[in-house]
Design an enzyme around this catalytic site. Structure first.
Site, PDB file in Angstrom:
ATOM      1  N   ASP A  67      -0.443  -6.598   0.183  1.00  0.00           N
ATOM      2  CA  ASP A  67      -0.783  -6.078  -1.138  1.00  0.00           C
ATOM      3  C   ASP A  67       0.041  -6.784  -2.202  1.00  0.00           C
ATOM      4  O   ASP A  67       1.206  -7.130  -1.964  1.00  0.00           O
ATOM      5  CB  ASP A  67      -0.490  -4.565  -1.213  1.00  0.00           C
ATOM      6  CG  ASP A  67      -1.286  -3.791  -0.185  1.00  0.00           C
ATOM      7  OD1 ASP A  67      -2.519  -3.928  -0.176  1.00  0.00           O
ATOM      8  OD2 ASP A  67      -0.668  -3.060   0.610  1.00  0.00           O
TER       9      ASP A  67
ATOM     10  N   ASP B 157       1.303  -6.138  -6.046  1.00  0.00           N
ATOM     11  CA  ASP B 157       1.439  -5.194  -7.148  1.00  0.00           C
ATOM     12  C   ASP B 157       2.051  -5.903  -8.347  1.00  0.00           C
ATOM     13  O   ASP B 157       2.917  -6.772  -8.208  1.00  0.00           O
ATOM     14  CB  ASP B 157       2.328  -4.012  -6.740  1.00  0.00           C
ATOM     15  CG  ASP B 157       1.708  -3.170  -5.625  1.00  0.00           C
ATOM     16  OD1 ASP B 157       0.465  -3.149  -5.537  1.00  0.00           O
ATOM     17  OD2 ASP B 157       2.459  -2.558  -4.851  1.00  0.00           O
TER      18      ASP B 157
ATOM     19  N   ASP C 296      13.177   2.391  -3.926  1.00  0.00           N
ATOM     20  CA  ASP C 296      13.859   2.967  -2.765  1.00  0.00           C
ATOM     21  C   ASP C 296      14.968   2.093  -2.195  1.00  0.00           C
ATOM     22  O   ASP C 296      16.132   2.500  -2.147  1.00  0.00           O
ATOM     23  CB  ASP C 296      12.844   3.369  -1.675  1.00  0.00           C
ATOM     24  CG  ASP C 296      11.902   2.239  -1.257  1.00  0.00           C
ATOM     25  OD1 ASP C 296      12.052   1.091  -1.715  1.00  0.00           O
ATOM     26  OD2 ASP C 296      10.987   2.524  -0.447  1.00  0.00           O
TER      27      ASP C 296
END
Length: 226
Positions: free
Chosen positions: A46, A48, A118
């Site tokens: 992916d 982003d 995170d």
């Protein structure tokens, strides 16, 4: 710093979204996992984009924008050809009351956006126009050292989102990285909080651990962490 040669194979459609945002006067970078994976020499699944543009400004620039349910959190999906790309406004998160999602967000700077993420290896940005890596959290050094490290105070990151407990183990298993001591201690202390996460989200993380090339690493970490 410059790192263009590592990123030549990056998704051209995602890079074009960044370039269009920059031409319109906004800050825009590729963000998170795709940057990490390219630095590791892994093909990213992916791509982003993180930007200073607000969701309504992204909508004005790109005719095919969907998934406006995430708009209140600064996230929209831009469709290019048959592919969707998540475009998120730089943000800071408000308080997490349910152990999974912030109650609100405020739009912020790129550095503030990196600080809310995170783990350091997931807090990297890359500017494909300037061919420049942007690292506010020491993620590149931790990739080199093969370390999973929570950004900021580990206990705070896990208190915000309890699924991060499993994500840490999943990344350590997938990449065969060590979890650094303070992050590991925080995982062990917070382990009972995983019970607040939905069974579906737990299943998804555990499936990824068990289908890694060395699932025994994850099994050992799950056992040792409690």
């Amino acid at each position: 710093r410059s790192g263009g040669h590592l990123f030549r194979a990056m998704n051209p459609q995602a890079c074009d979204i960044v370039a269009q945002l920059q031409r319109a006067g906004y800050t825009a970078y590729l963000a998170g996992g795709c940057v990490r994976d390219h630095l590791l020499g892994i093909e990213a699944k992916d791509y982003d984009v993180a930007t200073s543009a607000r969701p309504e400004e992204v909508q004005r620039l790109f005719p095919r924008v969907t998934n406006l349910t995430g708009k209140s959190f600064g996230v929209v999906r831009v469709m290019v050809g048959e592919e969707f790309y998540e475009v998120a406004t730089f943000r800071q998160d408000g308080p997490y009351r349910d152990g999974r999602h912030p109650e609100s967000v405020t739009f912020a700077t790129a550095e503030e956006d990196a600080q809310r993420r995170d783990f350091t290896i997931n807090g990297l940005f890359y500017d494909p126009v300037a061919e420049k890596l942007i690292d506010y959290v020491g993620g590149e050094a931790d990739l080199r050292a093969k370390v999973i490290r929570a950004i900021g105070i580990p206990a705070d990151r896990f208190a915000e989102d309890h699924l991060r407990l499993l994500r840490a183990i999943r990344f350590a298993t997938r990449f065969n990285f060590e979890i650094e001591p303070q992050t590991w201690d925080a995982i062990r202390a917070a382990a009972p909080m995983i019970k607040t996460v939905s069974a579906e989200r737990i299943r998804d993380e555990v499936n990824k651990i068990f289908t890694a090339s060395k699932p025994e690493i994850g099994l050992d970490l799950l056992d040792q962490s409690g």
